[in-house]
Write a protein that holds these residues in place. Structure first.
Motif, PDB file in Angstrom:
ATOM      1  N   THR A 207       0.902  -1.227  -0.113  1.00  0.00           N
ATOM      2  CA  THR A 207      -0.149   0.074  -0.104  1.00  0.00           C
ATOM      3  C   THR A 207       0.854   1.138   0.235  1.00  0.00           C
ATOM      4  O   THR A 207       1.910   1.373   0.664  1.00  0.00           O
ATOM      5  CB  THR A 207      -1.081   0.115   1.191  1.00  0.00           C
ATOM      6  N   ILE A 208       0.716   2.086  -0.963  1.00  0.00           N
ATOM      7  CA  ILE A 208       1.650   3.323  -1.170  1.00  0.00           C
ATOM      8  C   ILE A 208       0.556   4.623  -1.352  1.00  0.00           C
ATOM      9  O   ILE A 208      -0.357   4.694  -1.842  1.00  0.00           O
ATOM     10  CB  ILE A 208       2.266   3.143  -2.610  1.00  0.00           C
ATOM     11  N   ARG A 209       1.379   5.717  -0.582  1.00  0.00           N
ATOM     12  CA  ARG A 209       0.510   6.903  -0.416  1.00  0.00           C
ATOM     13  C   ARG A 209       1.365   8.049  -1.290  1.00  0.00           C
ATOM     14  O   ARG A 209       2.441   8.127  -0.864  1.00  0.00           O
ATOM     15  CB  ARG A 209       0.259   7.482   0.933  1.00  0.00           C
ATOM     16  N   TRP A 210       0.721   8.469  -2.452  1.00  0.00           N
ATOM     17  CA  TRP A 210       1.462   9.649  -2.792  1.00  0.00           C
ATOM     18  C   TRP A 210       0.996  11.003  -2.507  1.00  0.00           C
ATOM     19  O   TRP A 210      -0.400  11.060  -2.470  1.00  0.00           O
ATOM     20  CB  TRP A 210       1.588   9.368  -4.572  1.00  0.00           C
ATOM     21  N   VAL A 211       1.703  11.917  -2.891  1.00  0.00           N
ATOM     22  CA  VAL A 211       1.261  13.311  -2.627  1.00  0.00           C
ATOM     23  C   VAL A 211       0.722  13.551  -4.034  1.00  0.00           C
ATOM     24  O   VAL A 211       1.574  13.386  -5.023  1.00  0.00           O
ATOM     25  CB  VAL A 211       2.348  14.527  -2.400  1.00  0.00           C
ATOM     26  N   LEU A 212      -0.229  14.279  -4.041  1.00  0.00           N
ATOM     27  CA  LEU A 212      -1.098  14.746  -5.505  1.00  0.00           C
ATOM     28  C   LEU A 212      -0.287  16.367  -5.803  1.00  0.00           C
ATOM     29  O   LEU A 212      -0.571  17.226  -4.821  1.00  0.00           O
ATOM     30  CB  LEU A 212      -2.383  14.833  -5.371  1.00  0.00           C
ATOM     31  N   ALA A 213       0.427  16.543  -6.858  1.00  0.00           N
ATOM     32  CA  ALA A 213       0.867  17.801  -7.041  1.00  0.00           C
ATOM     33  C   ALA A 213      -0.220  18.406  -8.098  1.00  0.00           C
ATOM     34  O   ALA A 213      -0.716  17.908  -8.875  1.00  0.00           O
ATOM     35  CB  ALA A 213       1.983  17.889  -7.795  1.00  0.00           C
TER      36      ALA A 213
END
Length: 205
Positions: free
Chosen positions: A199-205
């Protein structure tokens, strides 16, 4: 205020060729007294250990899983004696010898030997798990990129990575024929599947 982010889970699978067989063996002995049951079981275990070593199984591939003694009762509930059992975990690194080992052990101790499990496995899972993790990450990334695009954003840096769940070995199709006069139990290697989930969490730019 927290940065906008997207969290995705990916799973991956890698096929590997099994190179070892894990045996779960149980050896028991019945007797009227506890001491006799224990000594009888110990003698049977020594016979099985000798068979294993004679067929090239290394000392560190033989281990005692547990030992127990329990009382036996007849149909009326009266005690009639004791049964002592010891379970052995054995790793056989030559798949072609598994049938011969089981047949020889059974010949040595007769019905005192029970085979609780025969499992194909790989001695070193690291390379297979690396490929499974690569596939899991790629799946999560593809989904995250799609959702980012749908929301009019772009993926930024990774905020968090968590490996979720276990990575079990999926059992392959394994052919096991009955012991016969032509030899032992044949084992067909097939393929094993190693699984990874992340499970991976990315910042949204």
């Amino acid at each position: 205020m927290d940065e906008p982010s997207v969290t995705m889970t990916g799973s991956g699978t890698a096929s590997v060729s099994p190179d070892v067989v894990r045996l779960d063996l149980r050896v028991g002995h019945e007797a009227a007294e506890v001491a006799a049951a224990l000594s009888g079981a110990a003698a049977q275990v020594r016979v099985v250990g000798t068979v294993l070593r004679e067929h090239g199984v290394a000392e560190n591939d033989i281990r005692t899983i547990d030992t127990n003694v329990h009382q036996r009762y007849d149909n009326s509930g009266s005690p009639v004696g004791f049964t002592a059992e010891q379970r052995l975990g054995v790793t056989v690194r030559d798949l072609e010898l598994v049938g011969t080992i089981l047949e020889s052990a059974a010949s040595g101790v007769g019905n005192a030997l029970l085979v609780d499990a025969v499992r194909l496995d790989v001695a070193d899972r690291s390379e297979g798990l690396r490929r499974a993790r690569d596939a899991a990450f790629a799946e999560a990334l593809a989904k995250a990129e799609q959702y980012a695009a749908l929301s009019g954003s772009e993926l930024g840096r990774v905020r968090e990575v968590v490996e979720t769940g276990a990575m079990p070995v999926a059992m392959p199709r394994m052919a096991m024929a009955a012991l016969d006069t032509m030899g032992g139990m044949p084992i067909e290697g097939g393929d094993l599947e190693l699984h990874a989930s992340v499970t991976i969490r990315w910042v949204l730019a």
